[in-house]
Write an enzyme that holds these catalytic residues in place. Structure first.
Site, PDB file in Angstrom:
ATOM      1  N   HIS A  54       0.840  -1.221   0.000  1.00 48.28           N
ATOM      2  CA  HIS A  54       0.000   0.000   0.000  1.00 48.28           C
ATOM      3  C   HIS A  54       0.868   1.262   0.000  1.00 48.28           C
ATOM      4  CE1 HIS A  54      -3.891  -2.086   0.875  1.00 48.28           C
ATOM      5  NE2 HIS A  54      -3.079  -2.971   1.434  1.00 48.28           N
TER       6      HIS A  54
ATOM      7  N   ASN B 198     -10.271  -2.940   2.490  1.00 44.94           N
ATOM      8  CA  ASN B 198      -9.977  -2.926   1.063  1.00 44.94           C
ATOM      9  C   ASN B 198     -11.266  -2.722   0.278  1.00 44.94           C
ATOM     10  OD1 ASN B 198      -7.179  -3.360   1.131  1.00 44.94           O
ATOM     11  ND2 ASN B 198      -7.378  -5.590   1.064  1.00 44.94           N
TER      12      ASN B 198
ATOM     13  N   HIS C 260      -3.704   1.101  12.124  1.00 39.35           N
ATOM     14  CA  HIS C 260      -3.455  -0.138  12.861  1.00 39.35           C
ATOM     15  C   HIS C 260      -4.804  -0.780  13.150  1.00 39.35           C
ATOM     16  CE1 HIS C 260      -2.235  -3.129  15.563  1.00 39.35           C
ATOM     17  NE2 HIS C 260      -1.996  -2.425  16.644  1.00 39.35           N
TER      18      HIS C 260
HETATM   19 FE1  HDD Z   1      -2.532  -4.831   5.417  1.00 41.70          FE
HETATM   20  C1  HDD Z   1      -1.084  -1.799   5.113  1.00 41.70           C
HETATM   21  C2  HDD Z   1      -5.516  -3.544   4.289  1.00 41.70           C
HETATM   22  C3  HDD Z   1      -3.867  -8.006   5.310  1.00 41.70           C
HETATM   23  C4  HDD Z   1       0.233  -6.031   6.921  1.00 41.70           C
HETATM   24  N1  HDD Z   1      -3.175  -3.029   4.804  1.00 41.70           N
HETATM   25  C5  HDD Z   1      -2.431  -1.887   4.748  1.00 41.70           C
HETATM   26  C6  HDD Z   1      -3.218  -0.803   4.275  1.00 41.70           C
HETATM   27  C7  HDD Z   1      -4.466  -1.298   4.035  1.00 41.70           C
HETATM   28  C8  HDD Z   1      -4.442  -2.699   4.382  1.00 41.70           C
HETATM   29  C9  HDD Z   1      -5.658  -0.535   3.507  1.00 41.70           C
HETATM   30  C10 HDD Z   1      -2.731   0.614   4.033  1.00 41.70           C
HETATM   31  C11 HDD Z   1      -2.977   1.499   5.210  1.00 41.70           C
HETATM   32  C12 HDD Z   1      -2.542   2.902   4.888  1.00 41.70           C
HETATM   33  O1  HDD Z   1      -3.172   3.518   4.019  1.00 41.70           O
HETATM   34  O2  HDD Z   1      -1.576   3.351   5.493  1.00 41.70           O
HETATM   35  N2  HDD Z   1      -4.305  -5.633   4.840  1.00 41.70           N
HETATM   36  C13 HDD Z   1      -5.437  -4.919   4.509  1.00 41.70           C
HETATM   37  C14 HDD Z   1      -6.560  -5.827   4.434  1.00 41.70           C
HETATM   38  C15 HDD Z   1      -6.096  -7.080   4.699  1.00 41.70           C
HETATM   39  C16 HDD Z   1      -4.677  -6.958   4.970  1.00 41.70           C
HETATM   40  C17 HDD Z   1      -7.984  -5.398   4.113  1.00 41.70           C
HETATM   41  C18 HDD Z   1      -6.830  -8.379   4.753  1.00 41.70           C
HETATM   42  C19 HDD Z   1      -8.061  -8.497   5.062  1.00 41.70           C
HETATM   43  N3  HDD Z   1      -1.918  -6.689   5.965  1.00 41.70           N
HETATM   44  C20 HDD Z   1      -2.620  -7.864   5.875  1.00 41.70           C
HETATM   45  C21 HDD Z   1      -1.870  -8.924   6.502  1.00 41.70           C
HETATM   46  C22 HDD Z   1      -0.721  -8.367   6.985  1.00 41.70           C
HETATM   47  C23 HDD Z   1      -0.765  -6.956   6.629  1.00 41.70           C
HETATM   48  C24 HDD Z   1      -2.336 -10.369   6.605  1.00 41.70           C
HETATM   49  C25 HDD Z   1       0.423  -8.997   7.728  1.00 41.70           C
HETATM   50  C26 HDD Z   1       0.356 -10.072   8.417  1.00 41.70           C
HETATM   51  N4  HDD Z   1      -0.709  -4.071   5.863  1.00 41.70           N
HETATM   52  C27 HDD Z   1       0.250  -4.728   6.551  1.00 41.70           C
HETATM   53  C28 HDD Z   1       1.417  -3.842   6.935  1.00 41.70           C
HETATM   54  C29 HDD Z   1       0.996  -2.476   6.314  1.00 41.70           C
HETATM   55  C30 HDD Z   1      -0.347  -2.781   5.692  1.00 41.70           C
HETATM   56  C31 HDD Z   1       2.752  -4.378   6.576  1.00 41.70           C
HETATM   57  C32 HDD Z   1       1.985  -1.810   5.371  1.00 41.70           C
HETATM   58  C33 HDD Z   1       2.024  -0.356   5.737  1.00 41.70           C
HETATM   59  C34 HDD Z   1       1.285  -0.278   6.978  1.00 41.70           C
HETATM   60  O3  HDD Z   1       0.811  -1.508   7.321  1.00 41.70           O
HETATM   61  O4  HDD Z   1       1.114   0.720   7.655  1.00 41.70           O
HETATM   62  O5  HDD Z   1       1.495  -3.770   8.321  1.00 41.70           O
END
Ligand code: HDD
Length: 693
Positions: free
Chosen positions: A77, A151, A342
């Site tokens: 993202h 999402n 978060h």
């Molecule tokens: Fe995630 C970012 C949505 C599964 C780990 N995620 C992130 C963002 C969105 C989502 C919208 C961007 C937030 C922003 O604008 O700063 N993610 C989802 C959805 C998931 C999902 C809807 C499944 C239903 N994500 C998911 C899993 C993991 C992560 C299974 C790890 C185990 N996601 C992250 C992250 C991020 C992230 C690495 C990257 C940047 C951040 O968090 O701030 O922690």
């Protein structure tokens, strides 16, 4: 309802942000230490042509600060756009289910910050790639921050978060050459897919038009997981969160998305920004699907499985409130880049389920901010700061900006009178879910069905949506180099629907499966189809009016009068900037030169009458292409009087069954038909394959 309170709540976060805002003023330039600077263009050197001096503190400071301007982009993202807004529940009906005040007190308006994003691409990648869109909302509630990190698709690729690094490594650019950027059409993603059939439902969504939204204001949002609402008495109800766009769910044409990626890589970002600046505010309704605890096992799938939806026909989506995005950030880095979401940021009344994807996310989001934002004090950043008061014994760390007073940074203490005291009323209490079992590593048997909801999605599509899905699979797999991967995916598609597998196979040189796999269950969920979405407002749409000298200015005026008031934007395009002379002698202001834009940046095109004007346009390849391309992308194409000749030159054949192909000699009739057609988005069933791309 107290309007005083509304104003206070509304102003709360913006007033808080004021503390951090630094307006440009007309004072003198200084260093970071406040030393006044009279030359920032020439280094301190020995003589005019001699070496630079290390003692030049201004040079050193300026370069050093610049050297450190970048922070790591989000690991997923990375590319996103944000906006502030407000949310208010319609009534108090959710009070029966949740203690979260912002969801059930209609006198409370809660400020929000929303960040929309793509998943796979880097920060500078194009907006219109085939991808999932992130839809993350931070509610600055009086009870603390609640983040709904969702999402625009209601399911996910994997069932357990431990597979997230594998999935992301597969979809991101391949590690040996970092190709391709922001694309899913490559071997490693599809290799993962063919080996991991739990991806199949999500891949149907990803190959559908949902992956190429026309606008962030025209896509749904989903919390994906099952969460819990917990009421004041401690009773829990399972919940799925939905965002429903007031403008309906509308998408771009695939050929169009690829061209936009070159013509305007900021297409969705610009659309969000411009619409907010123009007052055409994006609006979404918050919806919930509620499932009583005792019904947890009444579905044929597991509520904890994030690759499953609860079809809306099975449990209706109850609309409980409205969000309006009405303010652009002032500094992209400070706000949109530094915002930290978060999924673990919850307020009393909202709790988690045991969905294993959700559970892993609860770890990942806080962890990732530590590396991305450089330490544990990122909640102090203006965009992340809650409006609820923060009091605790957290101290020190990188980028500490607060001066915590007093001697006692521990609990319990007697030196600060025991403060901060433990909260009595209003404290967050975790739902006391009863759990027991052995420690094991095993996927639940109730998670084993990977195909039936993929089939449900396919069955629910209109014919044109099915056509787009087949083309998308063929495009993506057509870029996959390894034949066994193509074959593997087709074999899974055969479990989703035989006809789908056969059609995809034909386009990619794979032997179509002979026998039907799992028989199609024939069930549908009409709510999944974009054919059934709202399509009644031209708000936020862009209409191009082509013009040259001799243009009929009455048509230009009519289009403007009838659509601009509805929140649409009308632009007059001509060969050169400046003005064109209308047939009646008036000067018509040109909005943009044709060569600086393209039909793919507009929702509809209008060709006004005026013989001289139409002849000039017909002799201009850019204008002819503009009309042909808009027609090919199924957009409303309208001609007034002689304007029809330009459409004929573009190879458009006239039929009676195309409501988006409009010819009229009355300017106001033309304008009102364009309004209806542009609100209806596209005529996706148009025959247009003969038009060159
Ligand atoms: Fe995630 C970012 C949505 C599964 C780990 N995620 C992130 C963002 C969105 C989502 C919208 C961007 C937030 C922003 O604008 O700063 N993610 C989802 C959805 C998931 C999902 C809807 C499944 C239903 N994500 C998911 C899993 C993991 C992560 C299974 C790890 C185990 N996601 C992250 C992250 C991020 C992230 C690495 C990257 C940047 C951040 O968090 O701030 O922690």
């Amino acid at each position: 309802m107290s309007s005083d309170r509304d104003t206070t709540a509304r102003a709360g976060k913006q007033r808080d942000l004021d503390r951090a805002r630094v307006a440009p003023d007309d004072g003198a330039l200084t260093t970071d230490q406040g030393i006044r600077v009279d030359d920032t263009d020439n280094s301190l050197t020995v003589g005019e042509r001699g070496p630079s001096l290390l003692e030049d503190f201004h040079l050193r400071e300026k370069i050093t600060h610049f050297d450190h301007e970048r922070i790591p982009e989000r690991v997923v993202h990375a590319r996103g756009s944000g906006a502030y807004g407000r949310f208010r529940p319609y009534d108090d009906s959710l009070a029966e289910y949740t203690a979260a005040r912002f969801l059930c007190d209609p006198s409370v308006e809660t400020e929000v910050f929303v960040r929309f994003s793509t998943v796979a691409g880097s920060r500078g990648s194009a907006d219109t790639v085939r991808d999932v869109r992130g839809f993350a909302t931070k509610f600055y509630t009086e009870q603390g921050n609640f983040d709904l990190v969702g999402n625009n698709m209601p399911v996910f690729f994997i069932q357990d978060g431990i597979k997230f690094p594998d999935f992301v490594h597969a979809v991101k650019p391949e590690p040996h050459n970092e190709i391709p950027q922001a694309q899913s059409a490559h071997d490693t993603l599809w290799d993962f897919v063919q080996l991991q059939p739990e991806t199949m439902h999500m891949m149907m969504w990803l190959m559908s038009d949902r992956a190429v939204p026309r606008s962030y204001a025209m896509m749904e949002g989903f919390g994906v997981h099952t969460f819990r609402l917990v009421n004041a008495a401690g009773r829990s109800t399972f919940v799925k969160f939905h965002w429903k766009p007031k403008l309906g769910v509308h998408s771009l044409d695939w050929d169009e998305t690829q061209k936009i990626a070159g013509k305007d890589p900021d297409f969705n970002r610009r659309d969000l920004w411009d619409n907010i600046e123009n007052g055409a505010y994006p609006e979404f309704e918050l919806g919930v699907q509620l499932v009583p605890e005792e019904d947890e096992h009444r579905f044929g799938y597991d509520l904890l499985d994030p690759t499953k939806i609860i079809p809306e026909e099975e449990v209706p989506v109850r609309k409980v409130g409205r969000m309006v995005l009405d303010r652009n950030p002032e500094n992209f880095f400070a706000e949109t880049e530094q915002v930290a979401f978060h999924i673990g940021n919850v307020v009393p009344g909202i709790d988690f389920s045991d969905d294993p994807l959700l559970q892993a996310r609860l770890f990942s989001y806080l962890d990732t901010q530590l590396i991305r934002l450089g330490g544990p004090n990122f909640p102090q950043l203006p965009v992340n700061r809650p409006i609820a008061t923060v009091r605790n014994h957290h101290r020190d760390g990188y980028h500490q900006t607060e001066i915590a007073q007093g001697r006692a940074a521990y609990h319990p203490n007697s030196l600060s009178g025991g403060c901060p005291a433990l909260a009595g009323e209003g404290a967050y209490t975790h739902f006391p879910e009863r759990v027991e079992g052995r420690k094991i590593r095993k996927r639940a048997d109730s998670f084993a069905d990977h195909y039936s909801q993929a089939t449900l999605f396919w069955n629910s599509m209109a014919d044109w949506e099915k056509g787009h899905i087949v083309s998308a699979f063929q495009f993506e797999l057509g870029k996959v180099e390894h034949k066994h991967i193509r074959e593997g995916v087709v074999a899974h598609l055969n479990e989703v629907d035989h006809e789908l597998a056969v059609q995809v196979a034909k386009g990619i040189g794979v032997e179509p499966p002979k026998a039907t796999g799992t028989p199609n269950h024939g069930r549908t969920s009409p709510a999944l189809s974009q054919a059934n979405t709202a399509a009644d407002s031209p708000k936020g749409r862009k209409i191009a009016v082509l013009a040259a000298d001799g243009v009929d200015s009455g048509v230009v005026a009519s289009i403007g009068e009838s659509l601009v008031g509805e929140g649409a934007v009308v632009e007059i395009l001509a060969a050169d900037d400046g003005t064109v002379q209308a047939a009646n002698g008036a000067r018509v202001e040109v909005t943009r030169r044709l060569a600086t834009v393209a039909s793919v940046l507009y929702d509809a095109v209008v060709v006004p009458g005026g013989q001289e004007c139409v002849e000039a346009l017909a002799a201009d390849g850019d204008a002819v292409h503009f009309v042909a391309e808009a027609f090919k992308h199924c957009k409303p194409v309208a001609a007034h009087a002689e304007g029809r000749e330009l459409l004929e030159k573009a190879g458009i054949a006239f039929t009676d069954d195309d409501p988006a192909l409009i010819v009229a000699s009355d300017a106001s009739v033309l304008a009102s038909r364009v309004g209806v057609a542009v609100a209806s988005h596209r005529n996706w069933t148009r025959k247009k394959d003969h038009i060159p791309a």
